[in-house]
Structure formats: structure tokens, C-alpha cells
Design a protein around this motif. Structure first.
Motif, PDB file in Angstrom:
ATOM      1  N   CYS A  76      12.070   7.099  -1.005  1.00 34.15           N
ATOM      2  CA  CYS A  76      11.718   6.217   0.163  1.00 34.15           C
ATOM      3  C   CYS A  76      12.796   6.098   1.100  1.00 34.15           C
ATOM      4  N   ASP A  77      12.305   5.476   2.256  1.00 36.81           N
ATOM      5  CA  ASP A  77      13.097   5.640   3.568  1.00 36.81           C
ATOM      6  C   ASP A  77      14.186   4.273   3.094  1.00 36.81           C
ATOM      7  N   MET A  78      15.234   4.674   2.551  1.00 39.73           N
ATOM      8  CA  MET A  78      16.267   3.729   2.213  1.00 39.73           C
ATOM      9  C   MET A  78      16.943   2.994   3.372  1.00 39.73           C
ATOM     10  N   ASP A  79      17.199   3.626   4.362  1.00 36.14           N
ATOM     11  CA  ASP A  79      17.867   2.890   5.577  1.00 36.14           C
ATOM     12  C   ASP A  79      16.946   1.825   5.901  1.00 36.14           C
ATOM     13  N   LYS A  80      15.598   2.055   6.069  1.00 35.64           N
ATOM     14  CA  LYS A  80      14.629   1.078   6.438  1.00 35.64           C
ATOM     15  C   LYS A  80      14.470  -0.189   5.369  1.00 35.64           C
ATOM     16  N   ASP A 135       0.849  -1.252   0.199  1.00 36.77           N
ATOM     17  CA  ASP A 135       0.127  -0.043   0.137  1.00 36.77           C
ATOM     18  C   ASP A 135       0.876   1.148  -0.124  1.00 36.77           C
ATOM     19  N   SER A 136       0.324   2.477  -0.318  1.00 42.37           N
ATOM     20  CA  SER A 136       1.076   3.630  -0.130  1.00 42.37           C
ATOM     21  C   SER A 136       0.949   4.176   0.980  1.00 42.37           C
ATOM     22  N   ILE A 144      12.778  -6.748  -3.290  1.00 42.76           N
ATOM     23  CA  ILE A 144      11.894  -5.709  -3.165  1.00 42.76           C
ATOM     24  C   ILE A 144      12.221  -4.670  -4.311  1.00 42.76           C
ATOM     25  N   VAL A 145      11.237  -4.182  -5.122  1.00 45.51           N
ATOM     26  CA  VAL A 145      11.369  -3.161  -6.140  1.00 45.51           C
ATOM     27  C   VAL A 145      10.527  -2.036  -5.596  1.00 45.51           C
ATOM     28  N   LEU A 146      11.289  -1.003  -5.290  1.00 41.87           N
ATOM     29  CA  LEU A 146      10.763   0.377  -4.605  1.00 41.87           C
ATOM     30  C   LEU A 146      10.668   1.380  -5.702  1.00 41.87           C
ATOM     31  N   VAL A 147       9.846   2.155  -5.399  1.00 39.02           N
ATOM     32  CA  VAL A 147       9.607   3.258  -6.418  1.00 39.02           C
ATOM     33  C   VAL A 147       9.780   4.538  -5.883  1.00 39.02           C
ATOM     34  N   HIS A 148      10.553   5.649  -6.273  1.00 37.86           N
ATOM     35  CA  HIS A 148      10.777   6.777  -5.652  1.00 37.86           C
ATOM     36  C   HIS A 148       9.619   7.725  -6.221  1.00 37.86           C
ATOM     37  N   PRO A 196       2.025   9.143  -1.714  1.00 34.87           N
ATOM     38  CA  PRO A 196       1.847   8.250  -2.646  1.00 34.87           C
ATOM     39  C   PRO A 196       2.871   6.998  -2.722  1.00 34.87           C
ATOM     40  N   GLY A 197       4.149   7.244  -2.337  1.00 37.44           N
ATOM     41  CA  GLY A 197       4.952   6.279  -2.400  1.00 37.44           C
ATOM     42  C   GLY A 197       4.905   5.283  -1.395  1.00 37.44           C
ATOM     43  N   MET A 198       5.490   3.990  -1.739  1.00 35.42           N
ATOM     44  CA  MET A 198       5.045   2.728  -0.759  1.00 35.42           C
ATOM     45  C   MET A 198       5.423   3.139   0.666  1.00 35.42           C
ATOM     46  N   ASP A 199       4.603   2.184   1.504  1.00 32.55           N
ATOM     47  CA  ASP A 199       4.572   2.181   2.846  1.00 32.55           C
ATOM     48  C   ASP A 199       5.664   1.291   3.219  1.00 32.55           C
TER      49      ASP A 199
END
Length: 375
Positions: free
Chosen positions: A133-137, A99-100, A123-127, A105-108
Motif C-alpha cells: 500500500c502507499d505507506m506514506d499516505k 473499496d479496492s 487502520i488495518v491495511l492489507v498488502h 485489488p489492494g485498498m484504495d
């Protein structure tokens, strides 16, 4: 009609295209392709880059490189362009949608870990909107579960997470230079390789599964078919156009940020506080590359009325993604996911015109009409 987007041309594009043609090599990996590669590796600190014909191609290469097979699971946001999912569907992966966020609107990022199973591979994340996105997390989760991370950075050129360029965190990353992006080549993309174990194979996959690149560097005396692959490299004419844009990156970005700021100063404290309109959120760990300015209406009815009103006044504003988990293609694989915020943004988000040549007069007109609509 004030358009939603207008491709900006610096003036050097045709000059460089003529130079590429005069060089006698207009196929892939010519002089301007090399110039673009050098720019990204030296200016943005990417370990290795390869221009591609699209961001879609870069994502498809990433799926091959991490050896996605039927039955593998890949986690990604539902609120994204279909290419993010298609690249992995083509290799037989099962997509698990996230979900966002409530504020963006970015991924949760907090919803990722509960989707991980023994079948999860990446994991494919979208900026989204170029906002990190929270890259450390995300990287901590990936490390803990031994997963690959691929950044879909299609919208994220010249954007940063804690002073480090987006696209430099994941094992692999994909960028877009489509005419709707900040820096363009009409169509075009780029694969970023941040893990050295993928460098050699990426060249091979990009060159139809051959070691042709190594041959031209004199590393082998002949080249042949050594792996799977396709024709993912762009003409040097495309690279020539792109290099002219890269030379003007700072100028283009400064102008886009000025336009973004004008919108934000006009609306913040007014639309959000008085009319319950959600405005763009830039977390403290992220920078703003001014890829887009959006409003999130209270509901679908309000958005429809706003878009209609703006069009009647000569302004082309548009909505954005439709929830992938509700698409007709995916429904057969859907297991009843309730992605509340993804659906909310799909129903309510409006993107406003934002391009280099948007005049201050036209922007003032757009702002005035939006404020009048809400008054």
C-alpha cells in the motif's frame, strides 16, 4: 492436473525437526524459534518479532494490544481474508470497509479518510499479493487522526516499500507462513512489534497472560497471571521447519520471480491491450515478491468460462476473496456500502498456478492454453 499450489520443501526441514526433538524442548520458544526471531530482526530490520501459530493469531494479538473495545471502529479493505476482520470483531469492533483501487485489488488509500469518525481507533491495511500500500499516505492519515496502523502482511514476505520491508511501518504487523505462502511452515504466523510500548505486553498475551517469558530470562523469580492472553506461540518443531525455509529465502524468491516474469512477458501487451484483461499492477513505490500472478477478466461470465476451460485442460486455477461487506455474517451490519471495485475483483479475478516446482514445460502449457482461450 497441474495444481494451483504445491508446498516446496528445501530438504533441511526434517533434519532441523530432528534437531529440535533431540534438544529436549519442542514446545514454544526453543532453539529454532530464537533462530527465526533473530533472522527477521537482523535481516529484515523488524524491531521485535514473535512467532505465532497463525497470522490469524497475530492479528488477534494486535487487536488486544491496541485495546480494541466494543464500539471502536476499525477501517480495513473488504477484499481480504476473513481473519483480517474477525480479529477485531472478536473484541467488539465495528468494521468500516474500504473499496479496492481501480488498478489493483489492494485498498484504495484515498478512500480511507472519509470513513474516519471520533470512534475510529485503527487502520488495518492489507498488502494484497505482497504489493505495498502507499505507506506514506496511510501513515500520514493515521498520524493526523492519532490512529493505530496494523499491517496485514500475510502475503508480503520479502516485499518492500521504498526499500523498507513491509511489516516495519505500522505499530504492529502480522505475517503468514501457511502452506500457500512463499515461505511456509504448514501453518504458522508472526507478530511484528514496531512500537516498544507493546513489546512486554505482547510476550505476556502470547504466553496465556503470564510473565513466563520474563521468568525464563531470569527477570522475575516466579511467573503468574498478570493480563489477558491465550496460547499463541507455536511448537519449536514448526519453527524448525520455518528456519529451513528462511535459509533458502533468496533461492525460493528468485525462482518465484522467474515464474511470475514468464507469465507477465507472455501476457502483457496481448491480453491487456487486445482482450481487456487486467494484469497485475506494481506501483513505482513497491516491489514484487511474486506471491501470485492473477488475471482480471472483463466480467463474471468470462471468468467462469476461463476457469472451466483450464480445468478441462488439466490446469487448476482459482478465484480469490469474496467481498466481506456482502458476506452473510456482515449483512446485518451493512449500511448499503457500494464498493464497486471490491465486487469487480471478487467476480472477475483468476489466480494462476505459481509454485517453486512449476516446470517451464507446465508453465508454457498454461500460457499456451490461456492465449488459445482468448484467441
Amino acid at each position: 492436473m497441474i495444481p494451483f499450489n504445491k508446498p516446496y520443501v528445501t530438504g533441511k526441514e526434517t533434519e532441523y525437526i530432528q534437531e529440535a526433538v533431540a534438544s529436549g524442548k519442542i514446545s514454544g520458544d526453543g532453539i529454532f524459534t530464537k533462530k527465526c526471531h533473530t533472522f527477521f530482526e537482523t535481516q529484515l530490520g523488524f524491531q521485535k518479532v514473535l512467532l505465532t501459530t497463525s497470522c490469524t493469531d497475530a492479528l488477534e494479538m494486535a487487536a488486544i494490544l491496541i485495546d480494541i473495545k466494543p464500539g471502536d471502529e476499525v477501517i480495513m479493505p473488504s477484499y481480504t481474508f476473513v481473519s483480517t476482520a474477525n480479529a477485531f470483531i472478536l473484541r467488539g469492533a465495528k468494521i468500516k470497509f474500504v473499496d479496492s483501487r481501480t488498478d489493483h485489488p489492494g485498498m484504495d488509500e484515498d478512500a480511507i479518510e472519509k470513513l474516519i469518525t471520533h470512534k475510529t481507533k485503527a487502520i488495518v491495511l492489507v498488502h494484497y499479493a505482497g504489493v505495498a500500500c502507499d505507506m506514506d499516505k496511510v501513515m500520514d492519515i493515521a498520524k493526523q487522526h492519532d490512529l493505530f496502523v496494523i499491517e496485514d502482511a500475510a502475503q508480503a514476505i520479502d516485499s518492500y516499500y521504498k526499500d523498507k520491508a513491509l511489516g516495519s511501518f505500522g505499530h504492529l504487523a502480522a505475517f503468514s507462513f501457511h502452506e500457500t505462502k512463499n515461505i511456509i511452515s504448514g501453518e504458522g504466523g508472526m507478530l511484528v512489534i514496531n512500537d516498544e510500548r507493546f513489546e512486554q505486553r505482547a510476550e505476556i498475551i502470547r504466553e496465556k497472560g503470564t510473565n513466563r517469558s520474563a521468568f525464563f530470562r531470569g527477570e522475575v523469580d516466579k511467573y503468574g497471571w498478570v493480563d489477558m492472553g491465550s496460547s499463541f506461540l507455536p511448537s519449536d518443531i514448526i519453527a524448525a521447519f520455518l528456519y529451513a525455509q528462511l535459509e533458502s529465502l533468496k533461492e525460493i524468491q528468485n525462482k518465484r520471480k522467474e515464474i511470475w516474469t514468464n507469465y507477465d512477458q507472455a501476457f502483457r501487451g496481448v491480453l491487456d491491450e487486445k482482450h481487456e484483461v487486467q494484469l497485475p499492477c506494481i506501483p513505482k513505490f513497491a516491489t514484487n515478491n511474486a506471491h501470485m500472478y492473477y488475471l482480471v477478466c472483463k466480467d463474471k461470465k468470462e471468468r467462469k468460462a476461463l476457469l472451466k476451460y483450464l480445468k478441462e485442460n488439466g490446469i487448476l486455477a482459482v478465484f480469490h476473496y469474496l467481498s466481506l461487506h456482502k458476506s452473510s455474517f456482515y449483512k446485518a451490519n451493512c449500511h448499503g456500502e457500494e464498493l464497486t471495485y471490491t465486487d469487480f475483483y471478487s467476480d472477475c479475478l483468476v489466480r494462476l498456478p505459481l509454485f517453486y516446482e512449476l516446470t517451464s514445460q507446465d508453465q508454457a502449457f498454461i500460457i499456451g492454453k490461456i492465449l488459445k482461450f482468448y484467441r
